[in-house]
Design a protein around this motif. Structure first.
Motif, PDB file in Angstrom:
ATOM      1  N   GLY A  71       0.797  -1.219   0.000  1.00 32.07           N
ATOM      2  CA  GLY A  71       0.000   0.000   0.000  1.00 32.07           C
ATOM      3  C   GLY A  71       0.831   1.271   0.000  1.00 32.07           C
ATOM      4  N   GLU A  72       0.130   2.399   0.064  1.00 29.07           N
ATOM      5  CA  GLU A  72       0.789   3.700   0.064  1.00 29.07           C
ATOM      6  C   GLU A  72       1.386   4.003   1.441  1.00 29.07           C
ATOM      7  OE1 GLU A  72      -2.034   6.569  -1.151  1.00 29.07           O
ATOM      8  OE2 GLU A  72      -2.241   5.796  -3.192  1.00 29.07           O
ATOM      9  N   SER A  73       2.368   4.898   1.425  1.00 31.15           N
ATOM     10  CA  SER A  73       3.009   5.300   2.677  1.00 31.15           C
ATOM     11  C   SER A  73       2.082   6.231   3.454  1.00 31.15           C
ATOM     12  CB  SER A  73       4.336   6.007   2.387  1.00 31.15           C
ATOM     13  OG  SER A  73       4.927   6.465   3.582  1.00 31.15           O
ATOM     14  N   ARG A  74       1.827   5.914   4.706  1.00 29.45           N
ATOM     15  CA  ARG A  74       0.930   6.730   5.524  1.00 29.45           C
ATOM     16  C   ARG A  74       1.680   7.800   6.316  1.00 29.45           C
ATOM     17  NH1 ARG A  74      -3.360   2.359   8.156  1.00 29.45           N
ATOM     18  NH2 ARG A  74      -4.083   1.470   6.166  1.00 29.45           N
ATOM     19  N   ILE A  75       2.947   7.561   6.593  1.00 27.54           N
ATOM     20  CA  ILE A  75       3.710   8.497   7.423  1.00 27.54           C
ATOM     21  C   ILE A  75       4.405   9.547   6.568  1.00 27.54           C
ATOM     22  CG2 ILE A  75       5.573   8.670   9.121  1.00 27.54           C
ATOM     23  CD1 ILE A  75       4.963   5.778   9.895  1.00 27.54           C
ATOM     24  N   PHE A  76       5.044   9.096   5.486  1.00 28.91           N
ATOM     25  CA  PHE A  76       5.873   9.975   4.662  1.00 28.91           C
ATOM     26  C   PHE A  76       5.375   9.874   3.226  1.00 28.91           C
ATOM     27  CE2 PHE A  76      10.296  11.226   3.172  1.00 28.91           C
ATOM     28  CZ  PHE A  76      10.210  12.501   3.692  1.00 28.91           C
ATOM     29  N   LYS A  77       4.470  10.767   2.835  1.00 28.47           N
ATOM     30  CA  LYS A  77       3.790  10.669   1.544  1.00 28.47           C
ATOM     31  C   LYS A  77       4.745  10.798   0.364  1.00 28.47           C
ATOM     32  CE  LYS A  77      -0.438  10.309   3.131  1.00 28.47           C
ATOM     33  NZ  LYS A  77      -1.264   9.106   2.899  1.00 28.47           N
ATOM     34  N   ARG A  78       5.768  11.618   0.510  1.00 28.76           N
ATOM     35  CA  ARG A  78       6.669  11.833  -0.625  1.00 28.76           C
ATOM     36  C   ARG A  78       7.498  10.586  -0.950  1.00 28.76           C
ATOM     37  NH1 ARG A  78      10.577  16.418   1.858  1.00 28.76           N
ATOM     38  NH2 ARG A  78       8.626  16.992   2.869  1.00 28.76           N
ATOM     39  N   ALA A  79       7.516   9.597  -0.049  1.00 26.80           N
ATOM     40  CA  ALA A  79       8.239   8.354  -0.332  1.00 26.80           C
ATOM     41  C   ALA A  79       7.592   7.567  -1.468  1.00 26.80           C
ATOM     42  CB  ALA A  79       8.305   7.492   0.928  1.00 26.80           C
ATOM     43  N   ASP A  80       6.322   7.869  -1.792  1.00 29.79           N
ATOM     44  CA  ASP A  80       5.645   7.197  -2.901  1.00 29.79           C
ATOM     45  C   ASP A  80       6.036   7.776  -4.253  1.00 29.79           C
ATOM     46  OD1 ASP A  80       4.285   5.507  -1.203  1.00 29.79           O
ATOM     47  OD2 ASP A  80       2.584   6.869  -0.969  1.00 29.79           O
ATOM     48  N   ARG A  81       6.840   8.845  -4.255  1.00 28.90           N
ATOM     49  CA  ARG A  81       7.223   9.489  -5.512  1.00 28.90           C
ATOM     50  C   ARG A  81       8.704   9.313  -5.831  1.00 28.90           C
ATOM     51  NH1 ARG A  81       3.893  13.400  -2.967  1.00 28.90           N
ATOM     52  NH2 ARG A  81       5.684  14.695  -2.429  1.00 28.90           N
ATOM     53  N   GLY A  82       9.338   8.336  -5.210  1.00 32.98           N
ATOM     54  CA  GLY A  82      10.752   8.085  -5.470  1.00 32.98           C
ATOM     55  C   GLY A  82      11.206   6.815  -4.779  1.00 32.98           C
ATOM     56  N   LEU A  83      12.507   6.536  -4.885  1.00 31.68           N
ATOM     57  CA  LEU A  83      13.103   5.369  -4.225  1.00 31.68           C
ATOM     58  C   LEU A  83      13.738   5.837  -2.918  1.00 31.68           C
ATOM     59  CD1 LEU A  83      14.792   3.595  -7.278  1.00 31.68           C
ATOM     60  CD2 LEU A  83      12.598   3.062  -6.218  1.00 31.68           C
ATOM     61  N   TYR A  84      13.027   5.637  -1.827  1.00 30.77           N
ATOM     62  CA  TYR A  84      13.495   6.094  -0.523  1.00 30.77           C
ATOM     63  C   TYR A  84      14.024   4.946   0.331  1.00 30.77           C
ATOM     64  CZ  TYR A  84      11.775  10.849  -1.157  1.00 30.77           C
ATOM     65  OH  TYR A  84      11.595  12.138  -1.590  1.00 30.77           O
ATOM     66  N   GLY A  85      13.883   3.717  -0.128  1.00 30.07           N
ATOM     67  CA  GLY A  85      14.433   2.575   0.600  1.00 30.07           C
ATOM     68  C   GLY A  85      13.847   2.372   1.975  1.00 30.07           C
ATOM     69  N   GLY A  86      12.601   2.771   2.176  1.00 28.53           N
ATOM     70  CA  GLY A  86      11.966   2.609   3.480  1.00 28.53           C
ATOM     71  C   GLY A  86      12.293   3.712   4.466  1.00 28.53           C
ATOM     72  N   GLN A  87      13.112   4.684   4.088  1.00 29.67           N
ATOM     73  CA  GLN A  87      13.458   5.776   5.004  1.00 29.67           C
ATOM     74  C   GLN A  87      12.321   6.789   5.066  1.00 29.67           C
ATOM     75  OE1 GLN A  87      17.607   6.298   3.093  1.00 29.67           O
ATOM     76  NE2 GLN A  87      17.857   7.054   5.182  1.00 29.67           N
ATOM     77  N   VAL A  88      12.040   7.271   6.258  1.00 27.76           N
ATOM     78  CA  VAL A  88      10.971   8.241   6.474  1.00 27.76           C
ATOM     79  C   VAL A  88      11.500   9.367   7.352  1.00 27.76           C
ATOM     80  CG1 VAL A  88       9.115   6.543   6.217  1.00 27.76           C
ATOM     81  CG2 VAL A  88      10.112   6.959   8.475  1.00 27.76           C
ATOM     82  N   ILE A  89      10.664  10.358   7.549  1.00 22.87           N
ATOM     83  CA  ILE A  89      11.023  11.462   8.433  1.00 22.87           C
ATOM     84  C   ILE A  89      11.076  10.961   9.878  1.00 22.87           C
ATOM     85  CG2 ILE A  89       8.607  12.170   8.641  1.00 22.87           C
ATOM     86  CD1 ILE A  89       9.588  15.056   8.823  1.00 22.87           C
ATOM     87  N   THR A  90      12.062  11.429  10.615  1.00 20.33           N
ATOM     88  CA  THR A  90      12.195  11.051  12.032  1.00 20.33           C
ATOM     89  C   THR A  90      12.118  12.302  12.902  1.00 20.33           C
ATOM     90  OG1 THR A  90      14.609  11.137  11.815  1.00 20.33           O
ATOM     91  CG2 THR A  90      13.555   8.987  11.560  1.00 20.33           C
ATOM     92  N   PHE A  91      11.683  12.105  14.130  1.00 24.98           N
ATOM     93  CA  PHE A  91      11.482  13.215  15.064  1.00 24.98           C
ATOM     94  C   PHE A  91      12.361  13.016  16.297  1.00 24.98           C
ATOM     95  CE2 PHE A  91       7.636  12.413  12.687  1.00 24.98           C
ATOM     96  CZ  PHE A  91       7.306  13.663  12.192  1.00 24.98           C
ATOM     97  N   GLY A  92      12.756  14.114  16.882  1.00 26.77           N
ATOM     98  CA  GLY A  92      13.576  14.034  18.085  1.00 26.77           C
ATOM     99  C   GLY A  92      13.770  15.405  18.707  1.00 26.77           C
ATOM    100  N   ASN A  93      14.785  15.510  19.550  1.00 23.87           N
ATOM    101  CA  ASN A  93      15.071  16.753  20.263  1.00 23.87           C
ATOM    102  C   ASN A  93      16.467  17.249  19.922  1.00 23.87           C
ATOM    103  OD1 ASN A  93      12.606  16.762  21.728  1.00 23.87           O
ATOM    104  ND2 ASN A  93      13.463  15.257  23.150  1.00 23.87           N
ATOM    105  N   GLN A  94      16.593  18.558  19.847  1.00 25.01           N
ATOM    106  CA  GLN A  94      17.904  19.190  19.747  1.00 25.01           C
ATOM    107  C   GLN A  94      18.279  19.679  21.143  1.00 25.01           C
ATOM    108  OE1 GLN A  94      18.126  22.272  16.852  1.00 25.01           O
ATOM    109  NE2 GLN A  94      20.243  22.810  17.321  1.00 25.01           N
ATOM    110  N   ILE A  95      19.363  19.127  21.696  1.00 21.63           N
ATOM    111  CA  ILE A  95      19.729  19.398  23.087  1.00 21.63           C
ATOM    112  C   ILE A  95      20.918  20.356  23.113  1.00 21.63           C
ATOM    113  CG2 ILE A  95      20.401  18.357  25.288  1.00 21.63           C
ATOM    114  CD1 ILE A  95      19.188  15.748  24.301  1.00 21.63           C
TER     115      ILE A  95
END
Length: 265
Positions: A71-95
């Motif tokens: 199916g389509e990517s639910r987290i990172f929509k732009r991954a459906d428009r290229g070869l991203y190898g399963g990589q998605v946007i990640t979230f975290g903190n800048q300390i």
């Protein structure tokens, strides 16, 4: 002094202007007739079991590509428009040095490149990550990367990669079919090379056909159309015979007594 209308001062022109802006019953009736004439024609309502009209076209929605199993990517929509190898946007903190935390995101390292495909015989411009580019180089090309049957590889392709994989496999299959020779080269009476697609019996004689199944169907179609009641198109004639062999078509030609002297060696 009596009031005179500006229209009266204009004379005959004023009376014509008044007629243009008239709101009499006759004008309203004329406008109503115009509206009635512009009404759409009632379309017949069709129900199950009714005979379909000839002028009614029902388009067949044939999907161009098979359904992607993940199916389509639910987290990172732009991954459906290229070869991203399963990589998605990640979230975290800048300390900071004082241990203050502020939210931030990390995006994949995406680059735009044109990569050559041997099967498609053209360069495909796409967006892909640096990790996929490294894997692609290791696999030995775009086609090898896309056509690998490993489930993990299929999952990381995404929607764009899945469709590109389908195009590559289709092009490879067509190339293999072109390499397979379904004919034999023989000499005719003049000593010229002739392609023979089928050897068999027709009307009690041994024949060698110099045409394929498609051209043999074009020879059979006019005779079948003449003997079939109603309107018969070539597509309606050829689709049921799509899976038949040349020998079956030859038997049908023999049944209708089709002249095949010009296509026999």
């Amino acid at each position: 002094m009596p009031f005179t209308s500006p229209m009266t001062k204009l004379g005959p022109l004023g009376s014509s202007i008044r007629r243009l802006f008239s709101t009499t019953a006759e004008t309203n009736a004329r406008q109503y007739r115009t509206v009635v004439q512009r009404q759409l024609k009632e379309q017949p309502q069709l129900y199950e079991g009714f005979e379909r009209p000839r002028n009614l076209m029902i388009p067949k929605e044939i999907p161009q590509y098979p359904a992607y199993p993940y199916g389509e990517s639910r987290i990172f929509k732009r991954a459906d428009r290229g070869l991203y190898g399963g990589q998605v946007i990640t979230f975290g903190n800048q300390i900071s040095e004082m241990k203050n935390k502020s939210r931030r995101t990390w995006l994949p390292n995406v680059i735009t490149k044109s990569i050559w495909s041997d099967a498609l015989q053209k360069s495909v411009k796409m967006k892909l990550t640096a990790r996929v580019l490294k894997t692609l180089t290791k696999e030995g090309g775009l086609d090898n990367y896309l056509t690998k049957e490993k489930p993990a590889r299929v999952k990381e392709l995404g929607l764009f990669g899945w469709q590109l994989r389908h195009d590559v496999l289709k092009a490879k299959k067509l190339a293999e079919q072109k390499q397979i020779k379904n004919y034999e080269i023989l000499k005719n009476e003049k000593g010229e090379d002739v392609k023979v697609y089928f050897k068999g019996f027709y009307q009690g004689e041994n024949v060698k056909l110099t045409v394929g199944k498609r051209k043999l169907l074009t020879k059979l179609f006019p005779v079948v159309k003449y003997n079939t009641p109603g309107h018969l198109t070539f597509s309606a004639f050829s689709v049921p015979r799509k899976t038949t062999t040349i020998s079956d078509v030859l038997k049908e030609c023999e049944q209708y007594k089709v002249d095949l002297k010009d296509v026999c060696l």
